[in-house]
Design an enzyme around this catalytic site. Structure first.
Site, PDB file in Angstrom:
ATOM      1  N   ASP A 146       3.970  -3.100   3.540  1.00 46.46           N
ATOM      2  CA  ASP A 146       3.563  -3.862   2.351  1.00 46.46           C
ATOM      3  C   ASP A 146       2.927  -2.979   1.279  1.00 46.46           C
ATOM      4  O   ASP A 146       2.277  -3.473   0.363  1.00 46.46           O
ATOM      5  CB  ASP A 146       2.609  -5.000   2.737  1.00 46.46           C
ATOM      6  CG  ASP A 146       1.287  -4.511   3.335  1.00 46.46           C
ATOM      7  OD1 ASP A 146       0.962  -3.315   3.209  1.00 46.46           O
ATOM      8  OD2 ASP A 146       0.562  -5.336   3.931  1.00 46.46           O
TER       9      ASP A 146
ATOM     10  N   HIS B 173       0.597  -5.767  -0.409  1.00 43.23           N
ATOM     11  CA  HIS B 173      -0.546  -6.047   0.462  1.00 43.23           C
ATOM     12  C   HIS B 173      -1.535  -7.041  -0.146  1.00 43.23           C
ATOM     13  O   HIS B 173      -1.988  -7.970   0.539  1.00 43.23           O
ATOM     14  CB  HIS B 173      -1.249  -4.735   0.792  1.00 43.23           C
ATOM     15  CG  HIS B 173      -2.313  -4.849   1.829  1.00 43.23           C
ATOM     16  ND1 HIS B 173      -2.059  -5.274   3.117  1.00 43.23           N
ATOM     17  CD2 HIS B 173      -3.652  -4.594   1.777  1.00 43.23           C
ATOM     18  CE1 HIS B 173      -3.182  -5.274   3.812  1.00 43.23           C
ATOM     19  NE2 HIS B 173      -4.162  -4.873   3.029  1.00 43.23           N
TER      20      HIS B 173
ATOM     21  N   SER C 120      -5.972  -8.303   5.923  1.00 44.99           N
ATOM     22  CA  SER C 120      -6.138  -6.870   6.118  1.00 44.99           C
ATOM     23  C   SER C 120      -7.151  -6.584   7.232  1.00 44.99           C
ATOM     24  O   SER C 120      -7.038  -7.108   8.329  1.00 44.99           O
ATOM     25  CB  SER C 120      -6.537  -6.227   4.786  1.00 44.99           C
ATOM     26  OG  SER C 120      -6.402  -4.829   4.824  1.00 44.99           O
TER      27      SER C 120
END
EC number: 2.3.1.-
Length: 413
Positions: free
Chosen positions: A360, A392, A198
């Site tokens: 995601d 995610h 991320s």
């Protein structure tokens, strides 16, 4: 003398001479490093590692709040601090205070926050030190690495940071990261593999864009990118406008909004014009619509003008057209409904209706595919791996992710 005895004595003599030599060879082999795989550095995303705080506050927002503590305590993630009323204490402690003169953030008066466990993995394996499943993050991946022959805190290390801030305020972190990478190179006899998730990818891109190519060629073997928001994230506009409780029912979105706005990294992750069309509307309201050209007006209309300064401070921190300059593996989730735009009937203090796109669940597909542009802009290989149906956070424990990582690290076919 019997010829047989002579031969035996000759063999014994030679054996006696050979044994010390063989012993020395064996000891030399033992002295060689057993390392046969590259050392690994794990870099978490937003909210992705523990934070600790110590208090000596001149005042508190509620009589139930602690004014002073003798030692550091877990500020994030501690589920007990997110309960009704107590959450007001937590928000007052974890928020940042923006200074328009210095263009930097400060801790609230009487609050000191630190990042525990740099170089260790514990603070990003479980966000909650109690190791509850709800706070599990890098745990499954680290367990897999251990199963492949790695050792926590030695050849696999974590690089946690204060994720509330953007890279321009975390200078000492990058110095420590560089020193740790160079140390691991010396200890384990080879370059490091970076594995980021991320927002951690944005941190690593910032770091790599500021390193000489010779340094990267020597110390970095590969960069494995998981769910990277290269072009920003659409849901950031909702976070700033009306807050996002991430489906945690005990937390009101407007309650958490103050903390989310105060984190400079939130404004840093707004969508960028190198990925999104200038004409795309992200927020619809009865009186105005907002594209990425309307950020200044957006911040004015939500009553948070500090956010505009934060965005100006951070929007140029990474260069979209400048590749990382190392072997790059981009893994990304698809097929999960991902917030793409928002319709507000009462802006900004009511939850919006959400229009979804591909991604995601957090990072939009348009954003993560930005790494495709680097395939023609650097000599090092850029590989992409789609993870269909991978959410995610869940992608860190995804079987395809782990198998891919194992191939990169152990060079398996």
């Amino acid at each position: 003398m019997d010829r047989h005895l002579c031969i035996c004595r000759e063999i014994q003599l030679r054996s006696g001479l050979l044994f010390p030599f063989l012993l020395l060879m064996m000891l030399a082999d033992l002295a060689l490093p057993a390392q046969r795989h590259p050392p690994v550095v794990l870099v978490p995303g937003d909210l992705g590692n523990q934070l600790e705080a110590k208090l000596d506050k001149p005042k508190v927002v509620h009589y139930l709040c602690s004014k002073r503590t003798d030692s550091y305590f877990t500020l994030w993630l501690n589920l007990e601090l997110l309960l009704p009323v107590i959450i007001d204490c937590w928000i007052d402690n974890i928020r940042l205070v923006y200074n328009r003169t210095s263009r930097t953030t400060q801790f609230p008066d009487g609050v000191d926050v630190r990042v525990p466990g740099f170089g260790e993995t514990f603070s990003l394996e479980f966000l909650d030190p109690s190791k509850r499943n709800v706070g599990s993050y890098f745990y499954t991946m680290v367990e897999s690495l251990v199963g492949w022959g790695y050792t926590r805190g030695e050849d696999v290390r974590g690089a946690p940071y204060d994720w509330r801030r953007a890279p321009n305020e975390n200078g000492p972190y990058f110095l420590a990261l560089q020193e740790m990478i160079e140390e691991m190179y010396q200890m384990y006899g080879g370059p490091v593999v970076l594995v980021a998730h991320s927002m951690g990818n944005m941190y690593m891109l910032y770091f790599l864009q500021r390193q000489p190519q010779a340094w990267k060629d020597k110390y970095i073997q590969a960069f494995v990118s998981l769910g990277a928001p290269w072009g920003g994230v659409a849901k950031t506009l909702r976070v700033l406008a009306s807050g996002d409780n991430n489906r945690i029912p005990v937390i009101g979105p407007l309650k958490i909004r103050e903390q989310q706005r105060s984190a400079v990294s939130t404004s840093w992750l707004l969508p960028y014009n190198h990925t999104w069309s200038h004409e795309k509307v992200f927020v619809y309201t009865p009186t105005a619509n907002y594209t990425l050209r309307d950020y200044h007006r957006f911040f004015q209309d939500i009553g948070f003008e500090d956010g505009w300064f934060m965005r100006q401070d951070t929007q140029g921190l990474v260069e979209a057209l400048v590749p990382p300059g190392v072997e790059l593996h981009c893994l990304y989730g698809t097929g999960v409904p991902t917030p793409n735009s928002f319709y507000y009937e009462n802006f900004p203090d009511r939850d919006p209706k959400i229009c979804f796109g591909d991604g995601d669940g957090t990072v939009n597909l348009e954003s993560v595919l930005q790494c495709q542009a680097w395939q023609s802009r650097q000599e090092h290989k850029v590989s992409l791996q789609e993870l269909p149906g991978s959410e995610h956070i869940e992608m860190l424990a995804n079987a395809t992710t782990l198998a891919y990582l194992k191939r990169v690290l152990l060079e398996e076919p």
